[in-house]
Design a protein around this motif. Structure first.
Motif, short mmCIF file in Angstrom:
data_model
loop_
_atom_site.label_atom_id
_atom_site.label_comp_id
_atom_site.label_asym_id
_atom_site.label_seq_id
_atom_site.Cartn_x
_atom_site.Cartn_y
_atom_site.Cartn_z
N SER A 157 10.35 -11.71 -2.81
CA SER A 157 8.90 -11.78 -2.67
C SER A 157 8.27 -12.52 -3.84
O SER A 157 8.91 -12.74 -4.88
CB SER A 157 8.30 -10.38 -2.59
N VAL A 158 7.00 -12.90 -3.65
CA VAL A 158 6.17 -13.41 -4.73
C VAL A 158 4.83 -12.69 -4.65
O VAL A 158 4.40 -12.28 -3.58
CB VAL A 158 5.94 -14.94 -4.65
N THR A 159 4.20 -12.52 -5.81
CA THR A 159 2.89 -11.87 -5.88
C THR A 159 1.84 -12.92 -6.19
O THR A 159 2.02 -13.77 -7.07
CB THR A 159 2.89 -10.78 -6.97
N VAL A 186 2.69 -11.50 4.82
CA VAL A 186 1.65 -11.59 3.80
C VAL A 186 0.87 -10.28 3.84
O VAL A 186 0.32 -9.91 4.88
CB VAL A 186 0.72 -12.79 4.06
N LYS A 187 0.84 -9.56 2.69
CA LYS A 187 0.29 -8.21 2.67
C LYS A 187 -0.66 -8.01 1.50
O LYS A 187 -0.29 -8.29 0.35
CB LYS A 187 1.42 -7.18 2.50
N PRO A 188 -1.86 -7.49 1.74
CA PRO A 188 -2.64 -6.98 0.61
C PRO A 188 -1.85 -5.85 -0.05
O PRO A 188 -1.28 -5.01 0.65
CB PRO A 188 -3.92 -6.43 1.28
N VAL A 189 -1.76 -5.82 -1.37
CA VAL A 189 -0.84 -4.87 -2.00
C VAL A 189 -1.31 -3.43 -1.92
O VAL A 189 -0.51 -2.50 -2.02
CB VAL A 189 -0.56 -5.22 -3.49
N SER A 190 -2.62 -3.20 -1.73
CA SER A 190 -3.13 -1.83 -1.86
C SER A 190 -3.77 -1.27 -0.60
O SER A 190 -4.50 -0.29 -0.67
CB SER A 190 -4.16 -1.77 -3.01
N LEU A 221 0.97 -9.60 -1.70
CA LEU A 221 2.43 -9.73 -1.73
C LEU A 221 2.87 -10.60 -0.56
O LEU A 221 2.49 -10.37 0.59
CB LEU A 221 3.08 -8.35 -1.62
N VAL A 222 3.67 -11.64 -0.87
CA VAL A 222 4.28 -12.46 0.17
C VAL A 222 5.78 -12.22 0.08
O VAL A 222 6.39 -12.42 -0.97
CB VAL A 222 3.98 -13.96 -0.04
N GLU A 223 6.36 -11.74 1.17
CA GLU A 223 7.79 -11.42 1.12
C GLU A 223 8.49 -11.89 2.37
O GLU A 223 7.89 -12.01 3.45
CB GLU A 223 8.01 -9.92 0.92
N GLU A 224 9.78 -12.20 2.22
CA GLU A 224 10.57 -12.62 3.36
C GLU A 224 10.71 -11.48 4.36
O GLU A 224 10.87 -10.32 3.97
CB GLU A 224 11.97 -13.05 2.91
N ALA A 225 10.62 -11.81 5.64
CA ALA A 225 10.85 -10.81 6.68
C ALA A 225 12.31 -10.38 6.63
O ALA A 225 13.21 -11.21 6.42
CB ALA A 225 10.52 -11.39 8.04
N VAL A 226 12.53 -9.09 6.79
CA VAL A 226 13.89 -8.54 6.72
C VAL A 226 14.35 -8.17 8.11
O VAL A 226 13.63 -7.50 8.87
CB VAL A 226 13.91 -7.29 5.80
N LYS A 227 15.53 -8.58 8.47
CA LYS A 227 16.10 -8.24 9.76
C LYS A 227 16.63 -6.80 9.70
O LYS A 227 17.30 -6.41 8.74
CB LYS A 227 17.26 -9.18 10.10
N GLY A 228 16.29 -6.02 10.70
CA GLY A 228 16.80 -4.66 10.74
C GLY A 228 15.83 -3.71 11.40
O GLY A 228 14.68 -4.04 11.69
N ARG A 229 16.29 -2.50 11.63
CA ARG A 229 15.46 -1.46 12.23
C ARG A 229 14.50 -0.90 11.19
O ARG A 229 14.84 -0.81 10.01
CB ARG A 229 16.33 -0.33 12.79
N GLU A 230 13.29 -0.52 11.63
CA GLU A 230 12.33 0.12 10.74
C GLU A 230 12.63 1.62 10.72
O GLU A 230 12.45 2.30 11.73
CB GLU A 230 10.90 -0.14 11.20
#
Length: 361
Positions: A157-159, A186-190, A221-230
């Motif tokens: 990720s990057v902030t 892309v996520k607001p951190v709070s 926060l910008v982070e790579e999407a992760v493959k997998g079950r939530e």
């Protein structure tokens, strides 16, 4: 024997105001009235606090049904009218009359340490995490740093600071693309309840997603999407926390967003999660590791992405005041662990009244 007075705090100034009301209604319905006297305290969007009266009326309102049948905006307007037309002035309450507080305030100004600090200053015990853990876990970027330091795997990720983004949007776009690969989140951190989160598939979608998130929060926060079950785990306890069975969310859309959670009800929940038992146990232990590393007490929900193919477990986030709505995972997971809702509220109150380890008298 006199009842223990529990102040149920709900509403609040965040974007999750309505979800807090729905959660509090469920909590109020499952507190043992033979043991506890419930004092509802409604925090309006403008920050005014109301005890009794209109707060009790709002708890009787089936806001969840109103949102589904009408709209979120209509539900918000209804709450605003109820407070304004009550004729009840915002209260000035003596907190010395309260034995314990039960905050069900999701998001900013309730879950982020602010209310916890107020209650600690007033020497009122309260359910859930203290000031430091509440503030830390509210910031998704700092949470990931602490989790990584504890040995957990997190997504690349990057902030992005919103003020820097507004000064030079192109620089933020370049940094995200040079550091990460698509798709990204892309996520607001709070913010919680997936408010303001966008899944970005290609370069052209990134500017709008960043602009939207940066309009909602001071940091993104910008982070790579992760493959997998939530996969989610409910954790409860103070010095010796316990983890529930794993639960799994299968989103109705690309990811488990606000509308999927609370409006359309298209997600599917599985308890236990559809992963092998040994992997479930690893996830439960990882949840305890995160809980302890972040200084949690009382309760928290810890979320992961799990890929059973390569057996990877990627930490996602911690929610220190998880939802208690009829569709929320935390009470469902605790019930699967042998603690139904009424016993859960009782246990959380008892944990709140336990002296904190290491605290001076």
């Amino acid at each position: 024997m006199p009842h223990t007075t529990v102040a149920l705090l709900f509403g609040g100034r965040s974007a999750e105001h309505e979800i807090s009301v729905i959660s509090a209604r469920a909590v109020a319905a499952h507190i043992d009235r033979q043991r506890y006297r419930v004092l509802p305290i409604y925090v309006a969007r403008d920050g005014d606090w109301y005890a009794g009266g209109v707060a009790e009326e709002i708890l009787r309102l089936d806001l969840s049904s109103l949102i589904r049948s009408s709209s979120l905006e209509s539900a918000s307007a209804t709450l605003r009218r109820m407070a304004e037309s009550s004729g009840q002035a915002p209260f000035n309450f003596d907190f010395r009359h309260i034995d314990v507080a039960f905050p069900v305030l999701h998001g900013s100004y309730g879950e982020d340490g602010r209310v916890q600090g107020l209650l600690e200053t007033l020497q009122v015990p309260f359910t859930g995490c203290g000031v430091l853990a509440s503030a830390l876990t509210m910031d998704k970027a700092l949470t990931k740093l602490a989790a990584r330091d504890a040995g957990l795997t997190v997504a690349p990720s990057v902030t992005v600071l919103s003020r820097e983004y507004h000064a030079d949007p192109a620089a933020a776009h370049r940094r995200a693309q040079e550091t990460l690969t698509f798709p990204m989140f892309v996520k607001p951190v709070s913010l919680g309840s997936s408010v303001g989160i966008t899944k970005v598939h290609i370069e052209d979608e990134l500017p709008e997603a960043l602009a939207h998130a940066c309009s909602l929060d001071t940091k993104v926060l910008v982070e790579e999407a992760v493959k997998g079950r939530e996969v989610e785990v409910a954790v409860i306890g103070n010095g010796e926390p316990e983890a529930s069975p794993c639960g799994e969310i299968e989103p109705g859309g690309e990811f488990y967003d606000y509308e999927d959670k609370y409006i359309h009800d298209t997600a599917r929940l599985f308890i236990p999660a559809r992963i092998p038992a040994p992997l479930q146990e690893e996830v439960r232990q990882a949840a305890i590791t995160a809980y302890r590393a972040l200084g949690c007490r009382g309760m928290a929900r810890v979320d992961f992405f799990v890929d059973e193919g390569n057996k990877s477990i990627v930490f996602n986030e911690v929610n220190t005041i998880p939802g208690f709505t009829p569709v929320s995972m935390y009470p469902r997971l605790m019930e699967a662990a042998g603690t139904p809702f009424t016993l859960l509220t009782d246990r959380l109150i008892r944990l709140a009244l336990e002296p904190e380890e290491g605290a001076s008298a």
